[in-house]
Design a protein around this motif. Structure first.
Motif, PDB file in Angstrom:
ATOM      1  N   GLY A 260       0.954  -1.163  -0.118  1.00 11.44           N
ATOM      2  CA  GLY A 260       0.115  -0.047   0.008  1.00 11.44           C
ATOM      3  C   GLY A 260       0.899   1.377  -0.121  1.00 11.44           C
ATOM      4  O   GLY A 260       0.373   2.417   0.166  1.00 11.44           O
ATOM      5  N   ASP A 261       2.202   1.224  -0.349  1.00 15.58           N
ATOM      6  CA  ASP A 261       3.127   2.261  -0.108  1.00 15.58           C
ATOM      7  C   ASP A 261       2.576   3.236  -1.528  1.00 15.58           C
ATOM      8  O   ASP A 261       2.589   2.855  -2.544  1.00 15.58           O
ATOM      9  N   THR A 262       2.245   4.736  -1.124  1.00 12.00           N
ATOM     10  CA  THR A 262       2.015   5.449  -2.238  1.00 12.00           C
ATOM     11  C   THR A 262       2.954   6.255  -2.827  1.00 12.00           C
ATOM     12  O   THR A 262       3.061   7.010  -3.903  1.00 12.00           O
ATOM     13  N   ARG A 263       4.301   5.952  -2.271  1.00  9.31           N
ATOM     14  CA  ARG A 263       5.459   6.483  -2.963  1.00  9.31           C
ATOM     15  C   ARG A 263       5.685   5.989  -4.324  1.00  9.31           C
ATOM     16  O   ARG A 263       5.381   4.798  -4.366  1.00  9.31           O
ATOM     17  N   ILE A 264       6.236   6.698  -5.296  1.00 10.28           N
ATOM     18  CA  ILE A 264       6.521   6.069  -6.620  1.00 10.28           C
ATOM     19  C   ILE A 264       7.946   5.492  -6.887  1.00 10.28           C
ATOM     20  O   ILE A 264       8.707   6.349  -7.013  1.00 10.28           O
ATOM     21  N   LYS A 265       8.058   4.363  -6.517  1.00  7.63           N
ATOM     22  CA  LYS A 265       9.278   3.617  -6.295  1.00  7.63           C
ATOM     23  C   LYS A 265       9.847   3.231  -7.762  1.00  7.63           C
ATOM     24  O   LYS A 265       8.819   2.839  -8.669  1.00  7.63           O
ATOM     25  N   ILE A 266      10.868   3.363  -7.984  1.00  7.61           N
ATOM     26  CA  ILE A 266      11.584   3.311  -9.352  1.00  7.61           C
ATOM     27  C   ILE A 266      12.719   2.312  -9.464  1.00  7.61           C
ATOM     28  O   ILE A 266      13.646   2.414  -9.418  1.00  7.61           O
ATOM     29  N   PHE A 267      11.965   0.712  -9.396  1.00  9.67           N
ATOM     30  CA  PHE A 267      13.004  -0.242  -9.219  1.00  9.67           C
ATOM     31  C   PHE A 267      14.149  -0.496 -10.093  1.00  9.67           C
ATOM     32  O   PHE A 267      15.129  -0.359  -9.911  1.00  9.67           O
ATOM     33  N   ASP A 268      13.629  -1.006 -11.412  1.00 17.68           N
ATOM     34  CA  ASP A 268      14.623  -1.477 -12.398  1.00 17.68           C
ATOM     35  C   ASP A 268      15.311  -0.350 -12.888  1.00 17.68           C
ATOM     36  O   ASP A 268      16.392  -0.681 -13.397  1.00 17.68           O
ATOM     37  N   PRO A 269      14.873   0.885 -13.100  1.00 21.25           N
ATOM     38  CA  PRO A 269      15.976   1.953 -13.510  1.00 21.25           C
ATOM     39  C   PRO A 269      16.875   2.253 -12.303  1.00 21.25           C
ATOM     40  O   PRO A 269      18.161   2.675 -12.817  1.00 21.25           O
TER      41      PRO A 269
END
Length: 307
Positions: free
Chosen positions: A228-237
């Motif tokens: 439910g984390d609302t931060r926009i996490k940028i994993f693969d980049p």
């Protein structure tokens, strides 16, 4: 400036789309081949998503059909996070198979790597099945591989199981082959993906960067994190980040091994920072502001590449 030759193994997936887009328009990278594999969703979707993205971006990098299942374990799925087809929130144009290069992925990668005048970097942003098949089928290929750069693994808790991260848990045996190949592996683990993020305000800025910005804004707005984390996490980049801008990260040497037999720990990544027999460089921290700024600039650069 000499560009770094790069092969991408990917399972798009929303954050895979972002990593591929950045890589395809990076001034530092020369993407030689994209190898969609099973992963977030089945191969039929990841292959089509790759072709559709290239049509949308107007790029013509050869696409090689990768593995459709792990080496040993049953396939897992992240459709609940990325949508049934792997990409939710934006309709890419439907592409034909004209960019598909026929042949086995391991053989085609081997031929590309061995014919390159420079050593080739292999980036893995999904399960590492195809790279393991390459290493097993053509062990002499290691002499012309510069390094592996992956988004995967975890220092602490996992996101697929309590102790395993999704990309490694998808094919632990393949990951073990890669880490034991004798080639340096640079790792952006789960913790870095959890920390590296853009704010809602920054994502609104990205949306203004033409059709590429609008695409990524729409896709990332449709990721549904299990916690439910609302931060926009940028994993693969983050994998692209540690390859091109290691100065944004704290990198530490470690001995990495993959747990293959534990009942509750299967697929866990053992990162031993005390072992002197190291085989990997692990990103343990990231300057979030610098990373986010680079990510936004990279999206703008990709949009400029459209004009």
């Amino acid at each position: 400036m000499t560009k770094k030759p790069l092969i991408i193994s990917t399972d798009p997936g929303i954050d895979d789309v972002a990593a591929m887009t950045i890589s395809l328009f990076s001034k530092e990278l020369d993407v030689k081949m994209i190898v969609p594999t099973w992963g977030n969703v089945p191969l039929k979707y990841t292959l089509q998503n790759t072709l559709n993205l290239e049509k949308f971006l107007g790029t013509t990098v050869p696409v090689v059909v990768g593995a459709n299942q792990p080496l040993v374990a049953p396939a897992i799925s992240a459709a609940s996070v990325h949508g049934k087809t792997g990409i939710a929130g934006f309709e890419l144009p439907e592409a034909d198979n004209s960019l598909v290069k026929s042949g086995l992925a391991a053989t085609l990668m081997y031929e590309e790597i061995m014919s390159s005048p420079e050593k080739v970097t292999l980036m893995g942003i999904g399960p590492l099945t195809d790279y393991a098949l390459l290493l097993k089928q053509y062990p002499d290929v290691v002499k012309n591989i510069e390094e592996f750069v992956i988004m995967g693994g975890n220092i602490g808790r996992g996101n697929h199981s309590p102790l395993a991260e999704y990309n490694i848990a998808g094919d632990p045996e393949a990951a073990s082959v890669v880490f034991n190949s004798g080639v340096l592996v640079k790792v952006a683990p789960l913790e870095i993906g959890n920390k590296a993020h853009v704010t809602q305000k920054q994502m609104a800025e990205i949306k203004k960067h033409g059709k590429v910005g609008d695409m990524l804004y729409s896709m990332f707005s449709n990721i549904h994190e299990p916690d439910g984390d609302t931060r926009i996490k940028i994993f693969d980049p983050t994998a692209v980040g540690i390859m091109l801008h290691p100065e944004f990260f704290t990198m530490k040497k470690a001995r990495v091994d993959i747990e293959l037999t534990g009942r509750f720990t299967y697929g866990a990544t053992s990162m031993d920072f005390l072992n002197e027999e190291t085989n990997a460089l692990i990103a343990t921290d990231v300057d979030v502001d610098k990373f986010a700024g680079w990510f936004i600039d990279s999206v703008e650069l990709a949009e400029q590449g459209q004009k």
